[in-house]
Design a protein around this motif. Structure first.
Motif, PDB file in Angstrom:
ATOM      1  N   UNK A   1      -9.425  12.720  -5.160  1.00  0.00           N
ATOM      2  CA  UNK A   1      -8.377  13.283  -5.943  1.00  0.00           C
ATOM      3  C   UNK A   1      -7.906  14.529  -4.601  1.00  0.00           C
ATOM      4  N   UNK A   2      -6.727  14.561  -4.656  1.00  0.00           N
ATOM      5  CA  UNK A   2      -6.007  15.300  -3.573  1.00  0.00           C
ATOM      6  C   UNK A   2      -6.324  16.876  -4.069  1.00  0.00           C
ATOM      7  N   UNK A   3      -6.690  17.559  -3.230  1.00  0.00           N
ATOM      8  CA  UNK A   3      -6.954  19.062  -3.626  1.00  0.00           C
ATOM      9  C   UNK A   3      -5.635  19.867  -3.382  1.00  0.00           C
ATOM     10  N   UNK A   4      -4.981  19.728  -2.531  1.00  0.00           N
ATOM     11  CA  UNK A   4      -3.603  20.451  -1.969  1.00  0.00           C
ATOM     12  C   UNK A   4      -2.362  19.747  -2.738  1.00  0.00           C
ATOM     13  N   UNK A   5      -2.307  18.513  -2.402  1.00  0.00           N
ATOM     14  CA  UNK A   5      -1.171  17.744  -2.878  1.00  0.00           C
ATOM     15  C   UNK A   5      -1.944  16.291  -3.106  1.00  0.00           C
ATOM     16  N   UNK A   6      -1.102  15.210  -3.682  1.00  0.00           N
ATOM     17  CA  UNK A   6      -1.603  13.979  -3.966  1.00  0.00           C
ATOM     18  C   UNK A   6      -2.083  13.190  -2.939  1.00  0.00           C
ATOM     19  N   UNK A   7      -3.344  12.445  -2.875  1.00  0.00           N
ATOM     20  CA  UNK A   7      -3.537  11.734  -1.827  1.00  0.00           C
ATOM     21  C   UNK A   7      -2.796  10.325  -1.632  1.00  0.00           C
ATOM     22  N   UNK A   8      -2.173  10.526  -0.317  1.00  0.00           N
ATOM     23  CA  UNK A   8      -1.319   9.306  -0.016  1.00  0.00           C
ATOM     24  C   UNK A   8      -1.966   8.582   1.267  1.00  0.00           C
ATOM     25  N   UNK A   9      -1.464   7.326   1.305  1.00  0.00           N
ATOM     26  CA  UNK A   9      -1.867   6.480   2.585  1.00  0.00           C
ATOM     27  C   UNK A   9      -0.902   6.650   3.503  1.00  0.00           C
ATOM     28  N   UNK A  10      -1.160   6.868   4.795  1.00  0.00           N
ATOM     29  CA  UNK A  10      -0.113   7.042   5.652  1.00  0.00           C
ATOM     30  C   UNK A  10      -0.341   6.161   6.876  1.00  0.00           C
ATOM     31  N   UNK A  11      -1.530   5.461   7.148  1.00  0.00           N
ATOM     32  CA  UNK A  11      -1.615   4.513   8.237  1.00  0.00           C
ATOM     33  C   UNK A  11      -2.265   3.494   7.735  1.00  0.00           C
ATOM     34  N   UNK A  12      -1.939   2.272   8.403  1.00  0.00           N
ATOM     35  CA  UNK A  12      -2.713   1.115   7.883  1.00  0.00           C
ATOM     36  C   UNK A  12      -2.771   0.294   8.995  1.00  0.00           C
ATOM     37  N   UNK A  13      -3.867  -0.366   9.034  1.00  0.00           N
ATOM     38  CA  UNK A  13      -4.246  -1.691  10.076  1.00  0.00           C
ATOM     39  C   UNK A  13      -4.829  -2.645   9.321  1.00  0.00           C
ATOM     40  N   UNK A  14      -4.370  -3.859   9.362  1.00  0.00           N
ATOM     41  CA  UNK A  14      -4.867  -5.185   8.934  1.00  0.00           C
ATOM     42  C   UNK A  14      -5.974  -5.492  10.110  1.00  0.00           C
ATOM     43  N   UNK A  15      -7.144  -5.712   9.666  1.00  0.00           N
ATOM     44  CA  UNK A  15      -8.157  -5.990  10.645  1.00  0.00           C
ATOM     45  C   UNK A  15      -8.261  -7.441  10.693  1.00  0.00           C
ATOM     46  N   UNK A  16      -8.136  -8.174   9.608  1.00  0.00           N
ATOM     47  CA  UNK A  16      -8.098  -9.647   9.639  1.00  0.00           C
ATOM     48  C   UNK A  16      -7.466 -10.466   8.367  1.00  0.00           C
ATOM     49  N   UNK A  17      -7.782 -11.402   7.998  1.00  0.00           N
ATOM     50  CA  UNK A  17      -7.320 -11.912   6.772  1.00  0.00           C
ATOM     51  C   UNK A  17      -7.513 -11.484   5.412  1.00  0.00           C
ATOM     52  N   UNK A  18      -8.625 -10.835   5.509  1.00  0.00           N
ATOM     53  CA  UNK A  18      -9.375 -10.065   4.494  1.00  0.00           C
ATOM     54  C   UNK A  18      -9.341  -8.689   4.261  1.00  0.00           C
TER      55      UNK A  18
ATOM     56  N   UNK B   1       0.769  -1.085   0.133  1.00  0.00           N
ATOM     57  CA  UNK B   1      -0.017  -0.040   0.036  1.00  0.00           C
ATOM     58  C   UNK B   1       0.790   1.139   0.144  1.00  0.00           C
ATOM     59  N   UNK B   2       1.738   1.278   0.698  1.00  0.00           N
ATOM     60  CA  UNK B   2       2.630   2.522   0.804  1.00  0.00           C
ATOM     61  C   UNK B   2       3.599   2.585  -0.520  1.00  0.00           C
ATOM     62  N   UNK B   3       3.805   1.502  -1.240  1.00  0.00           N
ATOM     63  CA  UNK B   3       4.427   1.638  -2.110  1.00  0.00           C
ATOM     64  C   UNK B   3       3.726   2.250  -3.578  1.00  0.00           C
ATOM     65  N   UNK B   4       2.260   2.041  -3.218  1.00  0.00           N
ATOM     66  CA  UNK B   4       1.426   2.659  -4.209  1.00  0.00           C
ATOM     67  C   UNK B   4       1.456   4.382  -4.233  1.00  0.00           C
ATOM     68  N   UNK B   5       1.992   4.895  -3.111  1.00  0.00           N
ATOM     69  CA  UNK B   5       2.035   6.384  -2.932  1.00  0.00           C
ATOM     70  C   UNK B   5       2.985   6.898  -3.974  1.00  0.00           C
ATOM     71  N   UNK B   6       2.750   7.620  -4.862  1.00  0.00           N
ATOM     72  CA  UNK B   6       3.541   8.373  -5.848  1.00  0.00           C
ATOM     73  C   UNK B   6       3.706   9.537  -5.487  1.00  0.00           C
ATOM     74  N   UNK B   7       4.900  10.119  -6.053  1.00  0.00           N
ATOM     75  CA  UNK B   7       5.088  11.489  -5.932  1.00  0.00           C
ATOM     76  C   UNK B   7       4.122  12.578  -6.372  1.00  0.00           C
ATOM     77  N   UNK B   8       4.015  12.426  -7.552  1.00  0.00           N
ATOM     78  CA  UNK B   8       2.858  13.473  -8.260  1.00  0.00           C
ATOM     79  C   UNK B   8       1.412  12.718  -8.225  1.00  0.00           C
ATOM     80  N   UNK B   9       1.190  11.600  -8.126  1.00  0.00           N
ATOM     81  CA  UNK B   9       0.011  11.095  -8.354  1.00  0.00           C
ATOM     82  C   UNK B   9      -0.738  10.715  -7.002  1.00  0.00           C
ATOM     83  N   UNK B  10      -2.173  10.778  -7.059  1.00  0.00           N
ATOM     84  CA  UNK B  10      -2.895  10.026  -5.895  1.00  0.00           C
ATOM     85  C   UNK B  10      -2.413   8.578  -5.730  1.00  0.00           C
TER      86      UNK B  10
END
Length: 166
Positions: free
Chosen positions: A109-126, A93-102
């Motif tokens: 769509x990001x209004x100020x900058x690209x939308x990036x994922x910064x926190x992740x929590x696995x809830x279960x196996x799915x 998921x973090x690798x999907x964060x691009x410098x210039x793209x959401x």
């Protein structure tokens, strides 16, 4: 003369014994009072902890892969370790964060900058929940994830929410 020396030694020994007794008695009393005060504090803390446990809802459940035995067993049965899967999913998921793209998993769509994922929590196996932001706006996305036999992680967005700004 010999009797006087013996008498003085006896008196000195008696005074020394009294001194030792009084000193040890003070030390013992001090330590006893410390033990009693610490025991009272311990009893108070145990009562508070017991009270907290009884006030928790009985159906409280911390959604987390680390505490979900069936999900861990699912991974073990498929030849994976839960900790490795968790790290692999987070990295993907973090690798999907691009410098210039959401991030492609964020449906806004990001209004100020690209939308990036910064926190992740696995809830279960799915399922995984992730927080995203563009620096000014933020929200959360619920994703379904799959791990293919070759170890590649694939995601499917299920639902998302963008918090309103003031």
């Amino acid at each position: 003369m010999k009797n006087k020396i013996l008498l003085y030694l006896f008196i000195f020994a008696a005074l020394f014994a009294i001194f030792i007794y009084v000193n040890d008695k003070k030390i013992l009393d001090d330590q006893t009072s410390r033990i009693v005060s610490l025991q009272k504090k311990l009893d108070k803390l145990e009562a508070e902890e017991e009270n907290e446990e009884t006030t928790k809802p009985e159906n409280f459940y911390d959604f987390s892969l680390k505490r979900n035995e069936p999900a861990i067993t699912y991974f073990e049965n498929n030849g994976f370790k839960a900790a490795e899967v968790e790290q692999k999913v987070q990295d993907a998921l973090i690798d999907m964060n691009k410098a210039e793209e959401d991030n492609e998993m964020v449906p806004f769509e990001g209004m100020k900058d690209p939308m990036r994922i910064n926190k992740i929590k696995l809830l279960n196996h799915k399922w995984v929940i992730a927080e995203f932001t563009d620096g000014q706006h933020w929200g959360e996305v619920l994703l379904k994830y799959f791990i293919s036999e070759n170890g590649k992680v694939e995601f499917e967005p299920l639902n998302s929410f963008l918090y309103p700004t003031e």
